[in-house]
Design a protein around this motif. Structure first.
Motif, PDB file in Angstrom:
ATOM      1  N   LEU B  16       0.852  -1.185   0.000  1.00  0.00           N
ATOM      2  CA  LEU B  16       0.000   0.000   0.000  1.00  0.00           C
ATOM      3  C   LEU B  16       0.894   1.243   0.000  1.00  0.00           C
ATOM      4  N   SER B  17       0.556   2.212  -0.856  1.00  0.00           N
ATOM      5  CA  SER B  17       1.322   3.464  -0.891  1.00  0.00           C
ATOM      6  C   SER B  17       0.370   4.636  -1.027  1.00  0.00           C
ATOM      7  N   ASP B  18       0.806   5.793  -0.552  1.00  0.00           N
ATOM      8  CA  ASP B  18       0.047   7.016  -0.794  1.00  0.00           C
ATOM      9  C   ASP B  18       0.599   7.645  -2.071  1.00  0.00           C
ATOM     10  N   THR B  19       0.164   8.855  -2.395  1.00  0.00           N
ATOM     11  CA  THR B  19       0.590   9.475  -3.655  1.00  0.00           C
ATOM     12  C   THR B  19       1.002  10.932  -3.484  1.00  0.00           C
ATOM     13  N   THR B  30       0.438  15.108  -6.782  1.00  0.00           N
ATOM     14  CA  THR B  30       0.089  13.693  -6.689  1.00  0.00           C
ATOM     15  C   THR B  30       0.933  12.896  -7.680  1.00  0.00           C
ATOM     16  N   TYR B  31       1.692  11.949  -7.173  1.00  0.00           N
ATOM     17  CA  TYR B  31       2.493  11.064  -8.018  1.00  0.00           C
ATOM     18  C   TYR B  31       2.339   9.632  -7.520  1.00  0.00           C
ATOM     19  N   ARG B  32       2.168   8.719  -8.441  1.00  0.00           N
ATOM     20  CA  ARG B  32       2.131   7.295  -8.089  1.00  0.00           C
ATOM     21  C   ARG B  32       3.495   6.885  -7.502  1.00  0.00           C
ATOM     22  N   LYS B  33       3.451   6.098  -6.437  1.00  0.00           N
ATOM     23  CA  LYS B  33       4.702   5.638  -5.821  1.00  0.00           C
ATOM     24  C   LYS B  33       4.821   4.116  -5.850  1.00  0.00           C
ATOM     25  N   PRO B 195      -4.935  10.044  -3.380  1.00  0.00           N
ATOM     26  CA  PRO B 195      -5.394   8.659  -3.398  1.00  0.00           C
ATOM     27  C   PRO B 195      -4.314   7.656  -2.971  1.00  0.00           C
ATOM     28  N   LEU B 196      -4.767   6.422  -2.744  1.00  0.00           N
ATOM     29  CA  LEU B 196      -3.877   5.343  -2.329  1.00  0.00           C
ATOM     30  C   LEU B 196      -3.814   4.281  -3.434  1.00  0.00           C
ATOM     31  N   ASP B 197      -2.689   3.578  -3.484  1.00  0.00           N
ATOM     32  CA  ASP B 197      -2.565   2.431  -4.378  1.00  0.00           C
ATOM     33  C   ASP B 197      -2.359   1.180  -3.547  1.00  0.00           C
ATOM     34  N   LEU B 198      -3.229   0.198  -3.795  1.00  0.00           N
ATOM     35  CA  LEU B 198      -3.158  -1.069  -3.061  1.00  0.00           C
ATOM     36  C   LEU B 198      -2.899  -2.190  -4.056  1.00  0.00           C
ATOM     37  N   ARG B 210      -4.476  -8.444  -7.394  1.00  0.00           N
ATOM     38  CA  ARG B 210      -5.526  -7.479  -7.138  1.00  0.00           C
ATOM     39  C   ARG B 210      -4.901  -6.105  -7.045  1.00  0.00           C
ATOM     40  N   GLN B 211      -5.492  -5.139  -7.760  1.00  0.00           N
ATOM     41  CA  GLN B 211      -5.024  -3.758  -7.694  1.00  0.00           C
ATOM     42  C   GLN B 211      -6.209  -2.876  -7.427  1.00  0.00           C
ATOM     43  N   ARG B 212      -6.007  -1.869  -6.630  1.00  0.00           N
ATOM     44  CA  ARG B 212      -7.113  -0.972  -6.327  1.00  0.00           C
ATOM     45  C   ARG B 212      -6.547   0.420  -6.108  1.00  0.00           C
ATOM     46  N   ARG B 213      -7.115   1.401  -6.797  1.00  0.00           N
ATOM     47  CA  ARG B 213      -6.765   2.786  -6.458  1.00  0.00           C
ATOM     48  C   ARG B 213      -7.916   3.334  -5.625  1.00  0.00           C
ATOM     49  N   ILE B 214      -7.594   3.869  -4.478  1.00  0.00           N
ATOM     50  CA  ILE B 214      -8.603   4.382  -3.560  1.00  0.00           C
ATOM     51  C   ILE B 214      -8.546   5.899  -3.601  1.00  0.00           C
ATOM     52  N   GLU B 215      -9.576   6.503  -4.190  1.00  0.00           N
ATOM     53  CA  GLU B 215      -9.595   7.956  -4.346  1.00  0.00           C
ATOM     54  C   GLU B 215     -10.052   8.630  -3.056  1.00  0.00           C
TER      55      GLU B 215
END
Lengths: 243, 243
Positions: B16-19, B30-33, B195-198, B210-215
């Motif tokens: 799990l990461s934040d952005t 906001t940047y994907r990590k 948002p978060l990336d899981l 499984r991938q999920r972006r949580i806005e």
């Protein structure tokens, strides 16, 4: 390291400190970090300390000397200062002066010394006030919006305070909150350690209403810590994954 | 700042990461990590990043170039490396090299740049492995005793992981645990943000299962966060003050 926390609530103030000091991981000692100055019914001041022991001990010693000095004035003695703001200012000035003196010595070894303090107090007829004093001697004050102040390792124990502590929190709940906040910190940072010193200053009592030293292995503290772990695990189990 | 966490469990790995990135408090982006490299069924590698964006972006770009290079070898491409240990070593080497290059430029302005990474991965026939790569390029690995690794603002979110995460934790619970760990961090550190990336990598799947972006405002995440707050407050209420 250190963890100290102070709460400013409608019913009174609650202070909690650990006692671990270390000069490197291989040199760990126990020192009290909570100090009371009182003239019961007239004035109560509780100081909690974090940072270099040489700075905090010297600062406290000088504050005591200034109180006992036959020539003590409203400008020099925290027991004569006319307001809690003046008390914070005297302590801040002394902390800054001692830090600068010691820092100068340390600089010869390319090292530095620093410390910060929490000051909780009330004079008869005045309001209860809670200050965080920075190494530079300036300070901030707890308010209705943020009724707690922390020094040292503050992060692990902050979430519980954020969620639970409001100005209207009763003193018994406040005591529970600071102990659980300390419990989270003790679990995660080895340089924060038992025993603990707890003090409650009831509003307008102008004296330390309740003092408790909690030793390692204290059955009440252990039971509370275990109950909290269980409550967290149970709460976790009951939550549904919102996906 | 940043908060990234990776779990190594019997059933699989959870990341799990934040952005949120910021160059000063007045410049937030906001940047994907979280970055995935996969050859499904054969090899999966997930990299999470913390630190200077210029260091992490350049490191990732060079790792991609090395993969696409027609002359790529087991020594240069993380998609050809024979073991996950070698993958970690290639990433660590690249991170260190890029950091040193950028640091040299920064030094002219008396500044410094640094970054760290979490690498989760598995090759077909190999074990799942989870590494934390330091700015110097060396790394540590998650084990049965400590089945999670964190980078960035790790303190606020650690207590829940300490209490809940074991190697035997089921993946659904693990997902819940990292989200609640992130929730505590989001509440306390503004420089960690939605948002978060899981991502979930099931054992032996060798692909991101499984991938999920949580806005921001995601109703499932919000419901979970509120349920957790309530569970904490209820748990707190039920505990007796052990005095």
């Amino acid at each position: 390291m250190t963890y100290c926390v102070g709460l400013l609530l409608n019913e009174g103030m609650v202070c909690l400190s650990d006692t671990r000091t270390n000069a490197g991981l291989d040199n760990i000692s126990t020192y009290r970090k909570m100090f009371h100055f009182e003239e019961p019914g007239e004035r109560v001041i509780t100081i909690m300390t974090a940072g270099s022991l040489s700075v905090t001990q010297t600062t406290l010693a000088r504050l005591r000397e200034a109180i006992e000095d036959p020539g003590a004035t409203e400008e020099t003695s925290i027991m004569l200062a006319p307001t809690m703001l003046k008390v914070a200012s005297i302590i801040g000035g002394m902390l800054c002066q001692v830090r600068l003196e010691i820092d100068e010595k340390m600089a010869t070894m390319k090292q530095a010394a620093s410390a910060s303090m929490i000051v909780a107090g009330q004079r008869k007829g005045g309001a209860m006030r809670l200050f965080l004093i920075y190494p530079e001697g300036n300070f901030i004050e707890a308010t209705e919006d943020t009724p707690f102040l922390q020094i040292g390792e503050h992060k692990y124990g902050k979430p519980i305070l954020d969620r639970v502590v409001k100005p209207g929190t009763p003193l018994a709940d406040a005591e529970k909150a600071v102990l659980l906040s300390m419990d989270s910190t003790l679990r995660s940072n080895l340089s924060v350690g038992m025993p603990l010193d707890l003090a409650v200053i009831r509003r307008d009592a102008c004296t330390v209403t309740r003092q408790r030293r909690i030793e390692a292995g204290d059955p009440g503290f252990r039971a509370m810590s275990e109950a909290w772990s269980k409550a967290l695990r149970d709460g976790f189990t009951q939550i549904t994954l919102g996906a």
